[in-house]
Design an enzyme around this catalytic site. Structure first.
Site, mmCIF file in Angstrom:
data_model
loop_
_atom_site.group_PDB
_atom_site.id
_atom_site.type_symbol
_atom_site.label_atom_id
_atom_site.label_comp_id
_atom_site.label_asym_id
_atom_site.label_seq_id
_atom_site.Cartn_x
_atom_site.Cartn_y
_atom_site.Cartn_z
ATOM 1 N N MET A 41 -40.720 -15.481 4.015
ATOM 2 C CA MET A 41 -39.897 -16.384 4.814
ATOM 3 C C MET A 41 -39.688 -15.878 6.250
ATOM 4 O O MET A 41 -38.659 -16.131 6.857
ATOM 5 C CB MET A 41 -38.563 -16.641 4.103
ATOM 6 C CG MET A 41 -38.723 -17.206 2.701
ATOM 7 S SD MET A 41 -39.933 -18.556 2.536
ATOM 8 C CE MET A 41 -38.845 -19.959 2.633
ATOM 9 N N ARG A 42 -40.675 -15.175 6.764
ATOM 10 C CA ARG A 42 -40.678 -14.774 8.176
ATOM 11 C C ARG A 42 -41.836 -15.468 8.849
ATOM 12 O O ARG A 42 -42.946 -15.495 8.299
ATOM 13 C CB ARG A 42 -40.903 -13.260 8.323
ATOM 14 C CG ARG A 42 -39.746 -12.394 7.960
ATOM 15 C CD ARG A 42 -38.577 -12.526 8.889
ATOM 16 N NE ARG A 42 -38.855 -12.138 10.270
ATOM 17 C CZ ARG A 42 -38.037 -12.403 11.281
ATOM 18 N NH1 ARG A 42 -36.932 -13.072 11.086
ATOM 19 N NH2 ARG A 42 -38.340 -12.012 12.505
ATOM 20 N N ASN A 47 -51.627 -19.295 2.590
ATOM 21 C CA ASN A 47 -50.220 -19.546 2.253
ATOM 22 C C ASN A 47 -50.150 -20.627 1.182
ATOM 23 O O ASN A 47 -51.021 -21.491 1.105
ATOM 24 C CB ASN A 47 -49.481 -20.026 3.514
ATOM 25 C CG ASN A 47 -48.006 -20.259 3.272
ATOM 26 O OD1 ASN A 47 -47.342 -19.482 2.577
ATOM 27 N ND2 ASN A 47 -47.469 -21.333 3.840
ATOM 28 N N HIS A 54 -47.495 -23.623 0.063
ATOM 29 C CA HIS A 54 -46.329 -24.336 0.600
ATOM 30 C C HIS A 54 -45.919 -25.426 -0.390
ATOM 31 O O HIS A 54 -46.781 -26.149 -0.913
ATOM 32 C CB HIS A 54 -46.659 -24.959 1.964
ATOM 33 C CG HIS A 54 -45.485 -25.627 2.585
ATOM 34 N ND1 HIS A 54 -44.457 -24.937 3.168
ATOM 35 C CD2 HIS A 54 -45.149 -26.946 2.676
ATOM 36 C CE1 HIS A 54 -43.541 -25.778 3.606
ATOM 37 N NE2 HIS A 54 -43.939 -27.006 3.319
ATOM 38 N N THR A 71 -52.655 -20.732 10.283
ATOM 39 C CA THR A 71 -52.928 -20.811 11.723
ATOM 40 C C THR A 71 -51.580 -20.671 12.440
ATOM 41 O O THR A 71 -50.533 -20.737 11.793
ATOM 42 C CB THR A 71 -53.614 -22.149 12.071
ATOM 43 O OG1 THR A 71 -52.799 -23.213 11.567
ATOM 44 C CG2 THR A 71 -55.004 -22.245 11.478
ATOM 45 N N SER A 124 -42.584 -15.234 -7.803
ATOM 46 C CA SER A 124 -43.321 -15.792 -8.945
ATOM 47 C C SER A 124 -44.773 -16.103 -8.562
ATOM 48 O O SER A 124 -45.672 -15.990 -9.399
ATOM 49 C CB SER A 124 -42.615 -17.038 -9.490
ATOM 50 O OG SER A 124 -42.699 -18.108 -8.586
ATOM 51 N N GLU A 163 -49.652 -22.567 14.091
ATOM 52 C CA GLU A 163 -48.666 -23.634 13.846
ATOM 53 C C GLU A 163 -48.086 -23.478 12.450
ATOM 54 O O GLU A 163 -48.835 -23.272 11.486
ATOM 55 C CB GLU A 163 -49.344 -25.007 13.953
ATOM 56 C CG GLU A 163 -49.637 -25.444 15.362
ATOM 57 C CD GLU A 163 -48.368 -25.563 16.204
ATOM 58 O OE1 GLU A 163 -47.398 -26.181 15.732
ATOM 59 O OE2 GLU A 163 -48.364 -25.035 17.326
ATOM 60 N N LEU A 164 -46.781 -23.630 12.307
ATOM 61 C CA LEU A 164 -46.116 -23.444 11.012
ATOM 62 C C LEU A 164 -46.617 -24.455 9.969
ATOM 63 O O LEU A 164 -46.645 -25.662 10.234
ATOM 64 C CB LEU A 164 -44.599 -23.610 11.187
ATOM 65 C CG LEU A 164 -43.758 -23.372 9.930
ATOM 66 C CD1 LEU A 164 -43.798 -21.910 9.522
ATOM 67 C CD2 LEU A 164 -42.328 -23.832 10.147
HETATM 68 C C1 GAR Z 1 -42.490 -21.106 -3.353
HETATM 69 O O1 GAR Z 1 -42.114 -22.380 -3.793
HETATM 70 C C2 GAR Z 1 -43.332 -21.199 -2.090
HETATM 71 O O2 GAR Z 1 -44.172 -22.305 -2.077
HETATM 72 C C3 GAR Z 1 -42.255 -21.321 -1.047
HETATM 73 O O3 GAR Z 1 -41.253 -20.426 -1.446
HETATM 74 C C4 GAR Z 1 -41.269 -20.312 -2.872
HETATM 75 C C5 GAR Z 1 -41.394 -18.852 -3.218
HETATM 76 O O4 GAR Z 1 -41.261 -18.665 -4.596
HETATM 77 N N1 GAR Z 1 -42.769 -20.995 0.256
HETATM 78 C C6 GAR Z 1 -42.364 -21.572 1.371
HETATM 79 O O5 GAR Z 1 -41.487 -22.417 1.404
HETATM 80 C C7 GAR Z 1 -43.031 -21.081 2.626
HETATM 81 N N2 GAR Z 1 -43.043 -22.080 3.621
HETATM 82 P P1 GAR Z 1 -41.748 -17.306 -5.259
HETATM 83 O O6 GAR Z 1 -41.077 -16.158 -4.479
HETATM 84 O O7 GAR Z 1 -41.231 -17.369 -6.671
HETATM 85 O O8 GAR Z 1 -43.249 -17.256 -5.173
#
Ligand code: GAR
Length: 198
Positions: free
Chosen positions: A100-101, A117, A119, A151, A23, A153-154
Site C-alpha cells: 500500500m505504498r 500487481n 488489484h 507502470t 494472502s 500511473e497508479l
Molecule cells: C488484495 O485484495 C489486493 O488486491 C489489494 O489489497 C488486498 C491485499 O490482501 N491491493 C490493492 O488494493 C492495491 N491497489 P492480501 O494482503 O491478503 O494479499
C-alpha cells in the site's frame, strides 16, 4: 519481455512486496512449491514490520525484510532502500501483493516489464482504494480483479489477467471482497507463471 537470469532449475527469483495480511503472498508462495513453477520467492518485503504476511513468510522459511517508509526523507530514498534489499536477495522480478505504498516513477521505470500487481477491481474501473464499496455504491452487477504490469500511473499498465464475480443483492464490501479474493488467489500465480514461462 525482458531477459531474466534464472536459477539452476530455470526459475526466476521473485521478491513479493506486501503491507498487511499477505494472502496473495501466500497464494504465490504455495504455487511456487510446485516443481514446474517458473518463479522462486526469495524475499518478502514490507513497509510494515507487523504485517501478518511477513509471519507467513517466516513460517515458510522465506527471507523477510521490513523497512518503515517514515524513516526516509523522500519517496526516492525509500525506494532506493527497498531496491537495495531486492538486489541483495538476488530478485529479478517484483510482485506487489497488497503493497500500500506508491512507488516513485524512477523506481517503476527501472523495473518496467519486471513488476506485477494484483488489484481488486476490473481495471480500468475503480483504480485506487475502497474498490468494493465503490462498486456496490454504483449498483454494479459484476466486479472482479486484475493482474497487470506496473507502470508509473497508479493501477494502470498492461492487463495480464482478469476474473469476474457476480455482485449479489445482499453483498457488503466485505462479502464482495471475499468473493473477489478467491479469484485473486487463483489468477495471480497463474498470470505470474504464464509471464515467466521460459
Ligand atoms: C488484495 O485484495 C489486493 O488486491 C489489494 O489489497 C488486498 C491485499 O490482501 N491491493 C490493492 O488494493 C492495491 N491497489 P492480501 O494482503 O491478503 O494479499
Amino acid at each position: 519481455m525482458p531477459d531474466f537470469v534464472r536459477d539452476a532449475d530455470g526459475r526466476v527469483p521473485v521478491a513479493v512486496f506486501l503491507s498487511g495480511r499477505g494472502s496473495n503472498f501466500l497464494a504465490l508462495a504455495e504455487a511456487a512449491k510446485a516443481p514446474d513453477f517458473p518463479a522462486k520467492i526469495v524475499l518478502a518485503l514490507s513497509n510494515k514490520a507487523d504485517a501478518k504476511g511477513l509471519e507467513s513468510a517466516r513460517a515458510m522459511g522465506i527471507p523477510t525484510v521490513a523497512i518503515a517508509h517514515r524513516g526516509f526523507a523522500s519517496r526516492d530514498d525509500f525506494d532506493a532502500a527497498i531496491e537495495a534489499e531486492v538486489m541483495r536477495a538476488g530478485a529479478q522480478f517484483i510482485c506487489l501483493a497488497g503493497f500500500m505504498r506508491i512507488l516513485g516513477a524512477p523506481f517503476v521505470g527501472r523495473w518496467e516489464g519486471r513488476m506485477m500487481n494484483v488489484h481488486p477491481s476490473l481495471l480500468p474501473l475503480y483504480r485506487g482504494l475502497e474498490t468494493h464499496a465503490r462498486a456496490l455504491a454504483d449498483g454494479a452487477t459484476e466486479h472482479g480483479c486484475t493482474v497487470h504490469l506496473v507502470t508509473p500511473e497508479l493501477d494502470d499498465g498492461p492487463i495480464l489477467a482478469q476474473a469476474r464475480v457476480p455482485v449479489l443483492p445482499d453483498d457488503t464490501p466485505d462479502s464482495l471482497a471475499a468473493r473477489v479474493l478467491v479469484e485473486e488467489h487463483r489468477i495471480y500465480p497463474a498470470a505470474l507463471a504464464d509471464y515467466l514461462k521460459a
